[in-house]
Enzyme design. Structure first.
Site, mmCIF file in Angstrom:
data_model
loop_
_atom_site.group_PDB
_atom_site.id
_atom_site.type_symbol
_atom_site.label_atom_id
_atom_site.label_comp_id
_atom_site.label_asym_id
_atom_site.label_seq_id
_atom_site.Cartn_x
_atom_site.Cartn_y
_atom_site.Cartn_z
ATOM 1 N N ASP A 1 43.391 43.352 34.387
ATOM 2 C CA ASP A 1 43.882 44.503 35.149
ATOM 3 C C ASP A 1 42.974 44.795 36.336
ATOM 4 O O ASP A 1 43.444 45.178 37.414
ATOM 5 C CB ASP A 1 44.030 45.734 34.255
ATOM 6 N N HIS B 1 46.191 39.280 30.732
ATOM 7 C CA HIS B 1 46.372 38.882 29.338
ATOM 8 C C HIS B 1 47.353 39.797 28.626
ATOM 9 O O HIS B 1 47.683 40.894 29.099
ATOM 10 C CB HIS B 1 45.036 38.910 28.598
#
Length: 428
Positions: A335, A59
């Site tokens: 991540d 994102h």
């Protein structure tokens, strides 16, 4: 980063379960092996035809997940930072994987419990993040619509499949990417998502008992490891938070990265130790992930690798019915998704995956020999995956690399339910 995702430990040998999975995989890899595959003569790129693209992306920039302990060290996260740029407007609907109602998002409910200084909730996609995702969409448009006429300039559901973790910043990031990719159209488009209890777009510690047990206490134990411990003590003392036991390098990096992305006045200590904080956060994450432990990585990212692998195999299988595959697969992840993926593929650069970072997997077919090849890109830069002779990787070799960590849903459930066979290490 997702709350509760990093916890971790334990070495375990590869058992019968993994061996059986590998044998099954080897049979399927035969689909990818071209006739005369022993010919290693150079491949003429002009004879390659792009057949499929898969993009896994983090994102865009967001507000921190957890504030620093002292208010004077906190920056102001004002609601103006969340304003939506007009060009990123794009209509979408969200369904579960079966096309039903959107599942409940426990993470979003958790973020709303934390209001940062300035009035913004934790973990919210910002205007900067929206612009980053729009730029990624524009880059994909240039690559696959303008430079190469692979995708239609407007969205077609038979060409594109979109899946996101069921977290609002990811759904909104996907919206912005789509706005950049399909600029002549403003929706509506369907984004598919899953229940948090069965999500595989990030390491699901809540759903995988074995992984949860291996990782228990690992994040706290990482702070006691040589090097990490001394550096953490130094940074916290200079910040005046030596007594804050809940602060580690992951929290420091989360705040520092968010502040830097938005040009906000960061704590001077964070600025001075920026490089060390990122490196020690990576060290902490690797300690938690246990990247050397095959089974831990399998449980962290194996089910998602299975999805990516299945898409590749379906595309090359002549028995696949028309309309059962897509030209483009988009996966909005995190991540903590990218890091184990990069580790599994042997291309991790020991840097924290940035906001809007992407891993792009292209499938090509040679127009004369019929041979299949994969090209892999991280952050727009072409990579050489582990086990591949060069950047243009024969599909069978690429699948062999993936097979080390790929887990089918059945194997994932079995491995996750297994009791640990070895004792725990430090911090367990």
């Amino acid at each position: 980063m997702i709350p509760g995702v990093f916890r971790v430990r334990v070495w375990a040998p590869v058992g019968v379960l993994t061996s059986l999975a590998y044998c099954l995989h080897q049979r399927r890899v035969a689909l990818a092996e071209p006739r005369g595959s022993d010919d290693r003569s150079p491949v003429d790129p002009s004879l390659l035809e792009l057949k499929m693209v898969q993009v896994v992306f983090r994102h865009g920039a967001r507000s921190p997940l957890k504030p620093l302990p002292q208010e004077e060290q906190q920056v102001e996260w004002k609601p103006q930072l969340l304003e939506v740029p007009p060009q990123t407007q794009f209509d979408y609907t969200v369904t579960n994987l079966a096309g039903g109602l959107k599942p409940h998002s426990p993470f979003d409910a958790q973020y709303r419990e934390t209001t940062l200084k300035g009035g913004v909730f934790a973990g919210q996609l910002t205007q900067v993040g929206m612009q980053q995702m729009f730029a990624l969409g524009e880059r994909l448009r240039k690559s696959y619509v303008e430079d190469v006429p692979f995708l239609s300039p407007t969205f077609h559901p038979l060409e594109v499949f979109i899946r996101s973790s069921n977290i609002y910043r990811n759904l909104e990031s996907t919206r912005c990417l789509l706005a950049g990719l399909f600029q002549r159209q403003k929706g509506p488009i369907v984004i598919h998502t899953d229940e948090a209890s069965s999500e595989v777009l990030y390491p699901n510690y809540q759903n995988c008992w074995n992984l949860q047990e291996r990782t228990r206490g690992r994040r706290q134990a990482a702070c006691l490891q040589p090097g990490i411990s001394e550096d953490l003590k130094k940074v916290k003392e200079e910040m005046g938070i030596a007594g804050s036991n809940g602060v580690d390098f992951l929290i420091l990096l989360d705040n520092m990265a968010a502040e830097q992305e938005h040009g906000l006045p960061s704590c001077p200590t964070l600025k001075r130790f920026a490089r060390m904080i990122e490196q020690r956060a990576v060290d902490t994450a690797l300690y938690v992930l246990q990247g050397e432990d095959r089974e831990s990585l399998q449980m962290a990212v194996g089910p998602f690798l299975h999805i990516l692998e299945s898409n590749l195999l379906s595309a090359v299988d002549p028995a696949t019915l028309p309309g059962k595959t897509r030209k483009l697969y988009l996966y909005a992840a995190h991540d903590v998704t990218l890091m184990p993926l990069l580790l599994a593929l042997g291309i991790f650069d020991h840097k924290w995956p940035p906001f809007a970072g992407d891993l792009t997997m292209e499938l090509h077919q040679h127009q004369e020999s019929g041979a299949w090849f994969v090209r892999l890109y991280y952050q727009g830069k072409e990579q050489v995956p582990r086990g591949c002779p060069d950047r243009l990787c024969p599909l069978d070799k690429f699948l062999n690399t993936m097979s080390v960590y790929t887990l089918s849903p059945e194997k994932y459930r079995t491995l996750c339910s297994q009791a640990q066979t070895m004792g725990r290490g430090n911090g367990e």
